[in-house]
Scaffold this motif. Structure first.
Motif, short mmCIF file in Angstrom:
data_model
loop_
_atom_site.label_atom_id
_atom_site.label_comp_id
_atom_site.label_asym_id
_atom_site.label_seq_id
_atom_site.Cartn_x
_atom_site.Cartn_y
_atom_site.Cartn_z
N GLY A 292 0.77 -1.31 -0.11
CA GLY A 292 0.05 0.00 -0.11
C GLY A 292 0.80 1.27 -0.13
O GLY A 292 2.29 1.18 0.16
N THR A 293 0.16 2.59 0.06
CA THR A 293 0.90 3.83 0.06
C THR A 293 0.47 4.62 1.01
O THR A 293 -0.73 4.46 1.34
CB THR A 293 1.09 4.27 -1.49
OG1 THR A 293 -0.55 4.61 -1.82
CG2 THR A 293 1.52 3.49 -2.56
N ILE A 294 1.01 5.59 1.58
CA ILE A 294 0.63 6.51 2.45
C ILE A 294 1.23 8.03 1.91
O ILE A 294 2.47 7.88 1.74
CB ILE A 294 1.02 6.03 3.73
CG1 ILE A 294 0.44 6.76 4.96
CG2 ILE A 294 2.53 5.92 3.83
CD1 ILE A 294 0.50 6.02 6.23
N THR A 295 0.59 9.18 2.63
CA THR A 295 1.39 10.35 2.37
C THR A 295 2.51 10.32 3.10
O THR A 295 2.44 10.02 4.35
CB THR A 295 0.23 11.40 2.95
OG1 THR A 295 -1.15 11.30 2.32
CG2 THR A 295 0.67 12.61 2.54
N PRO A 296 3.66 11.28 2.42
CA PRO A 296 4.93 11.09 3.23
C PRO A 296 4.78 11.85 4.48
O PRO A 296 5.57 11.35 5.50
CB PRO A 296 5.69 11.60 2.25
CG PRO A 296 5.16 11.37 0.84
CD PRO A 296 3.61 11.29 1.14
N ASP A 297 4.27 12.81 4.46
CA ASP A 297 4.35 13.81 5.56
C ASP A 297 3.50 13.34 6.68
O ASP A 297 4.05 13.34 7.99
CB ASP A 297 3.61 15.34 5.39
CG ASP A 297 4.76 16.06 4.32
OD1 ASP A 297 5.69 15.77 4.37
OD2 ASP A 297 4.11 16.95 3.95
N ALA A 298 2.22 12.53 6.55
CA ALA A 298 1.54 11.88 7.67
C ALA A 298 2.37 10.65 8.29
O ALA A 298 2.60 10.47 9.18
CB ALA A 298 0.35 11.56 7.01
N PHE A 299 3.05 10.04 7.47
CA PHE A 299 3.56 8.74 7.61
C PHE A 299 4.98 9.10 8.80
O PHE A 299 5.39 8.63 9.57
CB PHE A 299 4.12 8.19 6.48
CG PHE A 299 4.87 6.77 6.84
CD1 PHE A 299 4.49 5.81 7.50
CD2 PHE A 299 6.26 6.57 6.11
CE1 PHE A 299 4.94 4.57 7.88
CE2 PHE A 299 7.07 5.35 6.53
CZ PHE A 299 6.46 4.37 7.36
N ALA A 300 5.61 10.25 8.22
CA ALA A 300 6.95 10.74 9.07
C ALA A 300 6.50 11.31 10.17
O ALA A 300 6.81 11.04 11.45
CB ALA A 300 7.48 11.88 8.00
N GLN A 301 5.33 11.98 10.29
CA GLN A 301 4.67 12.37 11.71
C GLN A 301 4.40 11.23 12.51
O GLN A 301 4.71 11.20 13.76
CB GLN A 301 3.70 13.45 11.48
CG GLN A 301 3.08 13.95 12.85
CD GLN A 301 1.75 14.74 12.57
OE1 GLN A 301 1.03 14.59 11.67
NE2 GLN A 301 1.66 15.82 13.53
N ALA A 302 3.74 10.11 12.21
CA ALA A 302 3.28 9.27 12.92
C ALA A 302 4.36 8.46 13.47
O ALA A 302 4.30 8.11 14.63
CB ALA A 302 2.23 8.25 12.01
N VAL A 303 5.37 8.27 12.51
CA VAL A 303 6.44 7.39 12.90
C VAL A 303 7.25 8.10 14.12
O VAL A 303 7.59 7.63 15.19
CB VAL A 303 7.50 7.00 11.82
CG1 VAL A 303 8.67 6.51 12.37
CG2 VAL A 303 6.81 6.26 10.77
N GLU B 189 14.28 6.64 10.16
CA GLU B 189 15.22 7.11 9.28
C GLU B 189 14.70 7.09 7.89
O GLU B 189 14.82 8.05 6.88
CB GLU B 189 16.72 6.31 9.32
CG GLU B 189 17.51 6.70 10.08
CD GLU B 189 18.83 5.87 10.27
OE1 GLU B 189 18.85 5.13 9.34
OE2 GLU B 189 19.82 6.03 11.23
N SER B 190 13.95 5.93 7.51
CA SER B 190 13.22 6.04 6.35
C SER B 190 11.84 6.96 6.14
O SER B 190 12.02 7.43 5.05
CB SER B 190 12.60 4.51 5.90
OG SER B 190 13.65 3.68 6.21
N SER B 191 11.30 6.85 7.07
CA SER B 191 9.93 7.98 6.99
C SER B 191 10.50 9.54 7.04
O SER B 191 9.88 10.31 6.14
CB SER B 191 9.24 7.88 8.28
OG SER B 191 9.93 8.13 9.54
#
Length: 386
Positions: free
Chosen positions: A125-136, A201-203
């Motif tokens: 699946g895919t996810i919005t980068p900013d939302a993913f980085a913030q969640a992580v 680091e990835s996010s």
């Protein structure tokens, strides 16, 4: 191999790939960074049998080829180069790097001995980068750092349809974030325990594009692999890592707190007060939160040498209707600051049950609004001296 690439593009890519190089490689060849030039791009990669990193850059390729050089040395060189195009030319034994008047010669490592990078699993699946980085970033603060307890150094990713959940704990605190994402199939389900360091680091490094692709290997595959792919500042980045073994503890039930007392306050005011009061907190002792009808008071001390007290205005609610069931709570000040800084809202809601029981922190957009349930952070309270 003979290529030309922009200095900033090369430096950014080399630094990112070099972060995955092992500090103490089990075999010397793993200290290398692989460069493969073909068409109009160059691919830089590293692999230590656990985590792989690969970035694809645009380049002027005069001669195609593949070489292996010392990764950390190349990273140090790329970081120090002047702001001019970089020419790289290699023969069978060495690579010559030229940038302006600066010239470096690097001995090549035997590329034939370098292990093949793992294949990226099929996209989940895919996810919005900013939302993913913030969640992580909100979750990894609760992950453990003790390598002797590897299961606690990971973040558990749980996939259920169009909801992605991230959960971490070090036994003394835990964080849960749930957010929407776009699964490759409508009935997507799965779970993985991902090393927190790799996930963080990835996010953070794949925020330049429109989406980040998560690729989780099938549980029947036996390879226990997860991959992330997305746009970086200067090229396409891909990383894979092996999943952690072991059963993640069942801690979700600790997120369901039925409070006897709730405290609501301005997040930035509490953060500032905790930072000041914690300056005198003795190591391994608690920061005390005294709860009153309309404010909280933070206290800490280092024996008789130093004490600090600060009051913060708050909305305190007795959920039982029988008087405040809790008037004091003891926090690890570092854990409390980590939790408060992970919130992304102006206000915070503390939910207390009883002395010595877990405290739940949730974000609030408005002081009198509903607490958000997509992010929960639980801290185990410390025992207060009588």
């Amino acid at each position: 191999m003979k290529i030309r690439v922009e200095r900033d593009v090369l430096a950014d890519a080399v630094q990112w790939v070099a972060r995955s190089l092992p500090n103490r490689p089990s075999v010397p060849i793993l200290a290398g960074m692989r460069l493969e030039a073909a068409g109009n791009e160059v691919v830089l990669s590293s692999f230590d049998y656990e985590t792989s990193a690969k970035v694809t850059l645009p380049a002027d390729v005069s001669e195609e080829g593949t070489v292996l050089v010392s990764g950390r040395l190349l990273a140090d060189i790329a970081r120090s180069l002047p702001a001019k195009p970089v020419d790289m030319e290699a023969d069978s034994t060495k690579m010559e790097l030229t940038c302006g008047s600066a010239r470096f010669t690097l001995q090549l490592l035997p590329v034939a001995e370098y292990p093949e990078l793992p294949t990226m699993p099929e996209a989940t699946g895919t996810i919005t980068p900013d939302a993913f980085a913030q969640a992580v970033s909100q979750v990894v603060v609760a992950a453990g750092r003790d390598e002797l307890l590897p299961v606690f150094t990971g973040v558990r990713l749980e996939i259920e349809g169009d909801t992605l959940s991230l959960l971490a704990t070090d036994r003394y605190r835990m964080a849960l974030k749930e957010l929407p994402w776009r699964p490759a199939s409508g009935r997507a389900e799965g779970a993985a325990l991902v090393p927190a360091r790799v996930l963080a680091e990835s996010s953070k490094s794949m925020t330049a594009g429109e989406s980040v692709t998560l690729s989780l290997s099938s549980s029947d595959g036996g390879d226990g692999l997860i991959g992330f792919a997305g746009e970086g500042a200067n090229g396409v980045r891909e990383t894979t890592t092996r999943l952690l073994d072991g059963e993640f503890p069942k801690v979700r039930h600790l997120m369901s707190v039925q409070p006897s007392v709730t405290v609501r306050a301005n997040t930035s005011e509490v953060v500032a007060a905790v930072r000041r009061v914690a300056l005198v907190a003795e190591r391994n002792t608690s920061l005390r939160m005294m709860i009153a009808d309309d404010h909280i008071t933070l206290e800490a001390a280092t024996g008789d040498q130093a004490q600090a007290v600060e009051a913060v205005e708050a909305t305190v609610v007795d959920e039982t209707g029988q008087g405040l069931a809790m008037t004091a709570a003891g926090f690890n000040p570092h854990y409390l600051l980590d939790a408060l800084n992970a919130l992304d809202t102006p206000y915070v809601n503390f939910a207390f049950t009883a002395p010595g029981k877990p405290c739940l922190l949730t974000p609030l957009l408005e002081l009198d609004g509903e607490a958000s349930d997509d992010y929960k952070h639980v801290i185990m309270l410390m025992r207060l001296p009588q």
